[in-house]
Motif scaffolding. Structure first.
Motif, PDB file in Angstrom:
ATOM      1  N   LEU A  37     -21.497  -5.083 -35.939  1.00  0.00           N
ATOM      2  CA  LEU A  37     -20.629  -5.969 -35.166  1.00  0.00           C
ATOM      3  C   LEU A  37     -20.521  -7.366 -35.768  1.00  0.00           C
ATOM      4  O   LEU A  37     -19.464  -7.980 -35.720  1.00  0.00           O
ATOM      5  CB  LEU A  37     -21.145  -6.079 -33.717  1.00  0.00           C
ATOM      6  CG  LEU A  37     -21.162  -4.784 -32.899  1.00  0.00           C
ATOM      7  CD1 LEU A  37     -21.726  -5.058 -31.512  1.00  0.00           C
ATOM      8  CD2 LEU A  37     -19.773  -4.184 -32.786  1.00  0.00           C
ATOM      9  N   TYR A 119     -22.010  -1.775 -23.990  1.00  0.00           N
ATOM     10  CA  TYR A 119     -21.352  -0.713 -24.754  1.00  0.00           C
ATOM     11  C   TYR A 119     -21.091   0.515 -23.896  1.00  0.00           C
ATOM     12  O   TYR A 119     -20.034   1.155 -24.016  1.00  0.00           O
ATOM     13  CB  TYR A 119     -22.226  -0.322 -25.962  1.00  0.00           C
ATOM     14  CG  TYR A 119     -22.586  -1.478 -26.861  1.00  0.00           C
ATOM     15  CD1 TYR A 119     -21.674  -2.500 -27.119  1.00  0.00           C
ATOM     16  CD2 TYR A 119     -23.850  -1.573 -27.452  1.00  0.00           C
ATOM     17  CE1 TYR A 119     -22.007  -3.562 -27.933  1.00  0.00           C
ATOM     18  CE2 TYR A 119     -24.193  -2.637 -28.258  1.00  0.00           C
ATOM     19  CZ  TYR A 119     -23.272  -3.624 -28.498  1.00  0.00           C
ATOM     20  OH  TYR A 119     -23.609  -4.678 -29.300  1.00  0.00           O
ATOM     21  N   TYR A 122     -18.108   0.378 -21.674  1.00  0.00           N
ATOM     22  CA  TYR A 122     -16.832   0.597 -22.379  1.00  0.00           C
ATOM     23  C   TYR A 122     -16.249   1.942 -21.963  1.00  0.00           C
ATOM     24  O   TYR A 122     -15.034   2.116 -21.866  1.00  0.00           O
ATOM     25  CB  TYR A 122     -17.094   0.555 -23.890  1.00  0.00           C
ATOM     26  CG  TYR A 122     -15.888   0.858 -24.755  1.00  0.00           C
ATOM     27  CD1 TYR A 122     -14.959  -0.138 -25.054  1.00  0.00           C
ATOM     28  CD2 TYR A 122     -15.684   2.133 -25.292  1.00  0.00           C
ATOM     29  CE1 TYR A 122     -13.858   0.129 -25.854  1.00  0.00           C
ATOM     30  CE2 TYR A 122     -14.602   2.409 -26.104  1.00  0.00           C
ATOM     31  CZ  TYR A 122     -13.682   1.404 -26.374  1.00  0.00           C
ATOM     32  OH  TYR A 122     -12.593   1.680 -27.164  1.00  0.00           O
ATOM     33  N   GLU A 274     -14.017  -8.885 -34.377  1.00  0.00           N
ATOM     34  CA  GLU A 274     -14.016  -7.430 -34.195  1.00  0.00           C
ATOM     35  C   GLU A 274     -14.887  -6.796 -35.256  1.00  0.00           C
ATOM     36  O   GLU A 274     -14.995  -7.297 -36.377  1.00  0.00           O
ATOM     37  CB  GLU A 274     -12.586  -6.879 -34.285  1.00  0.00           C
ATOM     38  CG  GLU A 274     -12.484  -5.382 -33.984  1.00  0.00           C
ATOM     39  CD  GLU A 274     -11.052  -4.859 -34.091  1.00  0.00           C
ATOM     40  OE1 GLU A 274     -10.825  -3.695 -33.732  1.00  0.00           O
ATOM     41  OE2 GLU A 274     -10.181  -5.610 -34.560  1.00  0.00           O
ATOM     42  N   SER A 275     -15.522  -5.700 -34.905  1.00  0.00           N
ATOM     43  CA  SER A 275     -16.378  -5.008 -35.861  1.00  0.00           C
ATOM     44  C   SER A 275     -15.602  -4.655 -37.129  1.00  0.00           C
ATOM     45  O   SER A 275     -14.528  -4.040 -37.050  1.00  0.00           O
ATOM     46  CB  SER A 275     -16.924  -3.718 -35.241  1.00  0.00           C
ATOM     47  OG  SER A 275     -17.470  -2.872 -36.237  1.00  0.00           O
ATOM     48  N   VAL A 278     -14.931  -0.926 -37.326  1.00  0.00           N
ATOM     49  CA  VAL A 278     -13.794  -0.457 -36.534  1.00  0.00           C
ATOM     50  C   VAL A 278     -12.496  -0.731 -37.287  1.00  0.00           C
ATOM     51  O   VAL A 278     -11.607   0.129 -37.358  1.00  0.00           O
ATOM     52  CB  VAL A 278     -13.769  -1.145 -35.153  1.00  0.00           C
ATOM     53  CG1 VAL A 278     -12.466  -0.844 -34.420  1.00  0.00           C
ATOM     54  CG2 VAL A 278     -14.956  -0.696 -34.306  1.00  0.00           C
ATOM     55  N   GLN A 279     -12.386  -1.926 -37.850  1.00  0.00           N
ATOM     56  CA  GLN A 279     -11.156  -2.295 -38.565  1.00  0.00           C
ATOM     57  C   GLN A 279     -10.897  -1.386 -39.762  1.00  0.00           C
ATOM     58  O   GLN A 279      -9.765  -0.958 -39.990  1.00  0.00           O
ATOM     59  CB  GLN A 279     -11.245  -3.754 -39.019  1.00  0.00           C
ATOM     60  CG  GLN A 279     -11.298  -4.749 -37.869  1.00  0.00           C
ATOM     61  CD  GLN A 279     -11.440  -6.184 -38.361  1.00  0.00           C
ATOM     62  OE1 GLN A 279     -10.535  -6.713 -39.001  1.00  0.00           O
ATOM     63  NE2 GLN A 279     -12.569  -6.814 -38.056  1.00  0.00           N
ATOM     64  N   LYS A 282      -9.928   2.167 -38.711  1.00  0.00           N
ATOM     65  CA  LYS A 282      -8.543   2.173 -38.230  1.00  0.00           C
ATOM     66  C   LYS A 282      -7.577   2.176 -39.405  1.00  0.00           C
ATOM     67  O   LYS A 282      -6.556   2.873 -39.391  1.00  0.00           O
ATOM     68  CB  LYS A 282      -8.284   0.949 -37.336  1.00  0.00           C
ATOM     69  CG  LYS A 282      -8.863   1.063 -35.928  1.00  0.00           C
ATOM     70  CD  LYS A 282      -8.538  -0.183 -35.115  1.00  0.00           C
ATOM     71  CE  LYS A 282      -9.079  -0.057 -33.694  1.00  0.00           C
ATOM     72  NZ  LYS A 282      -8.826  -1.295 -32.900  1.00  0.00           N
ATOM     73  N   SER A 290     -12.881   3.030 -32.704  1.00  0.00           N
ATOM     74  CA  SER A 290     -13.629   2.211 -31.750  1.00  0.00           C
ATOM     75  C   SER A 290     -14.613   3.063 -30.950  1.00  0.00           C
ATOM     76  O   SER A 290     -15.710   2.617 -30.611  1.00  0.00           O
ATOM     77  CB  SER A 290     -12.676   1.482 -30.804  1.00  0.00           C
ATOM     78  OG  SER A 290     -11.839   2.402 -30.124  1.00  0.00           O
ATOM     79  N   GLN A 291     -14.221   4.326 -30.655  1.00  0.00           N
ATOM     80  CA  GLN A 291     -15.109   5.230 -29.926  1.00  0.00           C
ATOM     81  C   GLN A 291     -16.336   5.580 -30.771  1.00  0.00           C
ATOM     82  O   GLN A 291     -17.475   5.602 -30.275  1.00  0.00           O
ATOM     83  CB  GLN A 291     -14.353   6.520 -29.558  1.00  0.00           C
ATOM     84  CG  GLN A 291     -13.063   6.318 -28.774  1.00  0.00           C
ATOM     85  CD  GLN A 291     -13.335   6.073 -27.301  1.00  0.00           C
ATOM     86  OE1 GLN A 291     -14.440   6.294 -26.823  1.00  0.00           O
ATOM     87  NE2 GLN A 291     -12.320   5.602 -26.587  1.00  0.00           N
ATOM     88  N   ILE A 293     -17.638   3.893 -33.386  1.00  0.00           N
ATOM     89  CA  ILE A 293     -18.510   2.744 -33.601  1.00  0.00           C
ATOM     90  C   ILE A 293     -19.231   2.362 -32.322  1.00  0.00           C
ATOM     91  O   ILE A 293     -20.381   1.890 -32.354  1.00  0.00           O
ATOM     92  CB  ILE A 293     -17.715   1.559 -34.175  1.00  0.00           C
ATOM     93  CG1 ILE A 293     -17.144   1.924 -35.551  1.00  0.00           C
ATOM     94  CG2 ILE A 293     -18.587   0.314 -34.287  1.00  0.00           C
ATOM     95  CD1 ILE A 293     -18.201   2.375 -36.558  1.00  0.00           C
ATOM     96  N   ASN A 294     -18.583   2.560 -31.176  1.00  0.00           N
ATOM     97  CA  ASN A 294     -19.267   2.276 -29.914  1.00  0.00           C
ATOM     98  C   ASN A 294     -20.501   3.162 -29.764  1.00  0.00           C
ATOM     99  O   ASN A 294     -21.556   2.714 -29.321  1.00  0.00           O
ATOM    100  CB  ASN A 294     -18.319   2.486 -28.734  1.00  0.00           C
ATOM    101  CG  ASN A 294     -18.813   1.832 -27.456  1.00  0.00           C
ATOM    102  OD1 ASN A 294     -19.011   0.626 -27.416  1.00  0.00           O
ATOM    103  ND2 ASN A 294     -19.022   2.620 -26.424  1.00  0.00           N
TER     104      ASN A 294
END
Length: 466
Positions: A37, A119, A122, A274-275, A278-279, A282, A290-291, A293-294
């Motif tokens: 993160l 988390y 979420y 933003e992580s 995640v970026q 994507k 995002s799911q 990495i969460n």
């Protein structure tokens, strides 16, 4: 020793941790949410020069680990590396370091509990945070109350999830670079994104310097190897391997993932809030980034919390063993399966304050400040650990044929100087000045009170002798 025979220490604790478990404990402690993160913020500050920051700090942490490893190799019965401060530096400073480090780990566990609830919410926004925190704390405490080998297996699983996520990032990233992937913003994946127009201080030298404490705390937890030795199978065989291998692998995962992140897209296009994982996922066309990495950050937080419960229990147990106070003997009880049961349960009980604190905003602000102060005290503990190692080298306990820190005559003082510089840098950042002052106040106040208490005891003893 037979394959299934259990090695029991004199105090009743059991050597049930394997080489793999010890290495995974170090991975679990030092690779956490700071990478998944927080790396975006560090990259935003320094650009590609962040690689030098990670490399430099990684080298000094390796030297500290070699110092800890040398002392633990000489005396593998110790349950915590902090005990060497009291043994070789000063009993009062050792007492200060032990309680400070225990408090820091309790606060770290509380912080991870708070993160876990964030988390999990979420996915389940309607679930009260305190229920989530209590559930995870009970589960991980139960794991710690089982055989020490069960703790090792749980650490291996949780750390494995994080490692798989990093490997996935590196593999996907290399594919994107090789195929010259063009992302929706119009930029192209290329190694040139790292080296083209390179600047050591793209946002000024002060941002480069401020990145050092941030990365330093990202490595925090690697020293957990120095807490597992007393419960590790064949410690004098496992410890050198664990220490020598762990730093290279951590640098590989840290630096490797950062290189890939900055190669896939120019570093100045990353969102610092933003992580970066995640970026990048994507950009690779993974809608569930995002799911994924969460899930990974939940595993990372659980891994750190698991280590915090284990470590605080061992620290409190060691404190009770060395304390002259009869009131501390309660924490020396060891269960039939070799767990310091009362010290583990009390430490976990302290962490249960997290659900209470998170319910009050004013308490939350105070907790954040105390946690920052505690993190800064960690630097002081690292400095005292290196001083203890230097004193050990000049003591009668020094093992000439042991696992030795390389070139300690210059590497030890250099490491101390570097840690002092890290602490000093906190006073040049407006956001870290107050916690740094708080750390100094705590250190001075704690030692003044101990000195006053000792003076009263000395006076009482002298009067009794008359």
């Amino acid at each position: 020793m037979a394959k299934n025979e259990v090695e029991v220490n004199k105090d009743g604790t059991i050597r049930g941790l394997s080489n793999l478990a010890v290495q995974m404990i170090a991975f679990g402690g030092s690779i956490g949410t700071g990478l998944f993160l927080g790396a975006g913020s560090t990259i935003h500050r320094t650009g590609p020069s962040v690689l030098f920051v990670y490399l430099i700090i990684g080298i000094f942490f390796f030297l500290m680990m070699r110092a800890i490893g040398e002392m633990m190799y000489a005396d593998p019965e110790q349950h915590t590396f902090v005990s060497f401060i009291g043994k070789y530096v000063n009993p009062r400073l050792g007492y200060f370091a032990a309680w400070s480090y225990w408090l820091e780990l309790v606060l770290a566990g509380m912080a991870e509990l708070t993160a876990i609830s964030t988390y999990v919410k979420y996915w389940f926004p309607g679930t009260p945070a305190w229920i989530i925190q209590l559930a995870f704390l009970l589960i991980l405490t139960a794991v710690n109350m089982a055989m020490v080998s069960s703790f090792g297996k749980s650490k291996t699983l949780l750390s494995g999830i994080k490692i798989l996520a990093i490997i996935a990032l590196i593999v996907i990233g290399i594919y994107l670079v090789v195929t010259n992937h063009r992302n929706p913003a119009g930029t192209q994946a290329s190694w040139g994104n790292i080296f083209n127009h390179f600047s050591l201080f793209p946002n000024g030298a002060h941002q480069f310097i401020n990145a050092f404490p941030m990365v330093f705390f990202a490595f925090q937890g690697m020293e957990f190897v120095g807490i597992t030795t007393a419960e590790t199978k064949q410690p004098r065989k496992v410890l050198p391997h664990a220490v020598n291998q762990i730093i290279g692998r951590i640098l590989l995962f840290y630096i490797g993932s950062l290189i890939i992140i900055m190669a896939i897209t120019p570093w100045n296009t990353l969102n610092p809030n933003e992580s970066p994982f995640v970026q990048i996922f994507k950009l690779a066309g993974l809608p569930a980034a995002s799911q994924i990495i969460n899930l990974v950050v939940i595993a990372a937080a659980c891994s750190t919390l698991n280590s915090a419960i284990f470590s605080t229990g061992r620290h409190l147990y060691q404190l009770a063993e060395e304390s002259p106070s009869k009131g501390m003997t309660f924490f020396t009880k060891v269960s039939k399966n070799g767990i310091p049961i009362t010290s583990v349960l009390f430490s976990a009980l302290m962490m249960i304050l997290a659900p209470i604190i998170s319910s009050f905003n004013s308490l939350g602000v105070a907790f954040s400040f105390i946690a920052s102060v505690s993190s800064d005290i960690y630097i002081l503990v690292c400095i005292l650990t290196m001083v203890a190692h230097y004193r050990y080298r000049h003591s009668g306990d020094f093992k000439l044929d042991g696992f030795k820190m390389p070139q300690y005559r210059w590497s030890n003082p250099l490491t101390i100087a570097f840690f002092l510089a890290i602490f000093a840098s906190l006073f040049f950042n407006p956001s870290s000045i107050l916690p740094a002052v708080g750390a100094l106040v705590w250190a001075l106040g704690f030692n003044v009170l101990l000195a006053y208490r000792q003076r009263k005891l000395d006076v009482a003893d002298s009067q009794d002798s008359l």
